[in-house]
Write a protein that holds these residues in place. Sequence first.
Motif, short mmCIF file in Angstrom:
data_model
loop_
_atom_site.label_atom_id
_atom_site.label_comp_id
_atom_site.label_asym_id
_atom_site.label_seq_id
_atom_site.Cartn_x
_atom_site.Cartn_y
_atom_site.Cartn_z
N ARG A 83 0.87 -1.20 0.00
CA ARG A 83 0.00 0.00 0.00
C ARG A 83 0.89 1.23 0.00
NH1 ARG A 83 -5.02 0.00 3.89
NH2 ARG A 83 -5.16 1.97 2.79
N CYS A 84 0.46 2.24 -0.74
CA CYS A 84 1.22 3.49 -0.84
C CYS A 84 0.27 4.67 -0.74
CB CYS A 84 1.97 3.55 -2.18
SG CYS A 84 3.36 2.43 -2.29
N ASP A 85 -0.39 4.82 0.40
CA ASP A 85 -1.34 5.91 0.58
C ASP A 85 -0.61 7.20 0.94
OD1 ASP A 85 -3.32 4.01 0.13
OD2 ASP A 85 -3.70 3.69 2.27
N ALA A 86 -0.90 8.25 0.16
CA ALA A 86 -0.33 9.57 0.41
C ALA A 86 -0.98 10.14 1.68
CB ALA A 86 -0.60 10.46 -0.79
N PRO A 87 -0.33 11.07 2.35
CA PRO A 87 0.83 11.80 1.89
C PRO A 87 2.18 11.23 2.33
CG PRO A 87 -0.01 12.89 3.83
CD PRO A 87 -0.91 11.71 3.56
N ASP A 88 2.18 10.29 3.30
CA ASP A 88 3.48 9.88 3.86
C ASP A 88 3.82 8.41 3.64
OD1 ASP A 88 1.64 8.77 5.57
OD2 ASP A 88 2.23 9.97 7.31
N PHE A 89 2.95 7.68 2.97
CA PHE A 89 3.18 6.28 2.61
C PHE A 89 3.41 5.36 3.81
CE2 PHE A 89 5.13 8.73 -1.02
CZ PHE A 89 4.02 8.62 -1.86
N THR A 90 2.93 5.74 4.98
CA THR A 90 3.12 4.89 6.16
C THR A 90 2.32 3.60 6.06
OG1 THR A 90 1.39 6.09 7.35
CG2 THR A 90 3.69 6.80 7.71
N THR A 91 1.33 3.56 5.17
CA THR A 91 0.54 2.33 4.99
C THR A 91 1.39 1.20 4.42
OG1 THR A 91 -0.23 3.17 2.86
CG2 THR A 91 -1.69 3.49 4.77
N GLY A 140 7.20 -14.79 -1.27
CA GLY A 140 7.24 -14.01 -0.03
C GLY A 140 6.98 -12.54 -0.27
N LEU A 141 7.51 -12.01 -1.38
CA LEU A 141 7.33 -10.60 -1.72
C LEU A 141 5.88 -10.30 -2.05
CD1 LEU A 141 9.17 -8.02 -2.29
CD2 LEU A 141 8.86 -8.63 -4.69
N LEU A 142 5.24 -11.20 -2.79
CA LEU A 142 3.86 -11.00 -3.23
C LEU A 142 2.88 -11.82 -2.40
CD1 LEU A 142 4.44 -11.07 -7.10
CD2 LEU A 142 4.30 -9.07 -5.59
N ASP A 143 3.10 -11.84 -1.08
CA ASP A 143 2.22 -12.59 -0.18
C ASP A 143 0.84 -11.93 -0.12
OD1 ASP A 143 2.69 -10.36 1.39
OD2 ASP A 143 3.64 -11.44 3.02
N ALA A 144 0.00 -12.36 0.80
CA ALA A 144 -1.39 -11.91 0.87
C ALA A 144 -1.55 -10.38 0.93
CB ALA A 144 -2.08 -12.56 2.06
N ASP A 145 -0.65 -9.68 1.64
CA ASP A 145 -0.79 -8.22 1.72
C ASP A 145 0.23 -7.50 0.84
OD1 ASP A 145 1.46 -8.67 3.27
OD2 ASP A 145 0.73 -7.59 5.03
N GLY A 146 0.97 -8.24 0.02
CA GLY A 146 1.89 -7.64 -0.95
C GLY A 146 3.08 -6.96 -0.31
N SER A 147 3.74 -6.11 -1.09
CA SER A 147 4.88 -5.34 -0.60
C SER A 147 5.05 -4.11 -1.48
CB SER A 147 6.16 -6.18 -0.61
OG SER A 147 6.48 -6.56 -1.93
N ALA A 148 5.87 -3.18 -1.01
CA ALA A 148 6.08 -1.93 -1.73
C ALA A 148 7.55 -1.56 -1.70
CB ALA A 148 5.25 -0.81 -1.08
N LEU A 149 7.94 -0.75 -2.67
CA LEU A 149 9.29 -0.17 -2.70
C LEU A 149 9.15 1.27 -2.27
CD1 LEU A 149 11.75 1.45 -4.20
CD2 LEU A 149 12.24 -0.89 -3.52
N VAL A 150 9.91 1.69 -1.27
CA VAL A 150 9.85 3.06 -0.76
C VAL A 150 11.22 3.70 -0.89
CG1 VAL A 150 9.47 4.48 1.29
CG2 VAL A 150 7.97 2.53 0.85
N VAL A 151 11.22 4.94 -1.38
CA VAL A 151 12.44 5.75 -1.43
C VAL A 151 12.29 6.82 -0.36
CG1 VAL A 151 13.88 7.28 -2.83
CG2 VAL A 151 12.74 5.32 -3.89
N HIS A 152 13.35 7.00 0.44
CA HIS A 152 13.34 7.94 1.56
C HIS A 152 14.07 9.24 1.20
CE1 HIS A 152 11.81 5.10 4.68
NE2 HIS A 152 12.28 4.21 3.81
N ALA A 153 13.84 10.27 1.99
CA ALA A 153 14.38 11.60 1.72
C ALA A 153 15.89 11.70 1.92
CB ALA A 153 13.68 12.64 2.60
#
Length: 178
Positions: A83-91, A140-153
Amino acid sequence: MRIAIIGTAALLTLGLSACNKQEMTVGAPVAGGARATAMLRTADNADVGMASVSEVAGGLRFTIDAKGMPSGTHGAHVHMVGRCDAPDFTTAGGHWNPTGMKHGSMNPQGPHEGDLPNLIVGTDGRGTLGITIPGATLAGLLDADGSALVVHAAADDLMTDPSGNSGGRIACGVFSAA
């Protein structure tokens, strides 16, 4: 004495050859290997690149192709929720860590599978990164709740739990099977 030295040198050469041969097999392409991709977006939905992952011998190969990002060094991590919900992608949750290790390649108790090297972005806003994570699986990466790639500041210090002091999340993409 001379024979002993030659024999020792031959054994060392053979041993090093075996190590190199073993290292070369991890990361080798797998014919018909599965793939996944993630479109990277900012909080205002701007397209800033793509992350891809492919099955390779002994693990997964992650590649990031960034564009339009702020120049500098940025922490990049695989996060445990797709999940990648804006504004901070904490999801996207915390880092993908199926083995229960600590954060960072410089941490004696790490790294975990979500740790990637820093992404270096040039003044043109472009950056690329490629790394093979041994032992990681696409299942493992695409398990039931998936995964995301995040880039940090900010840059990841590659040691400090839980995220290497890499700052806020500036871009995110959800992996889906390709």
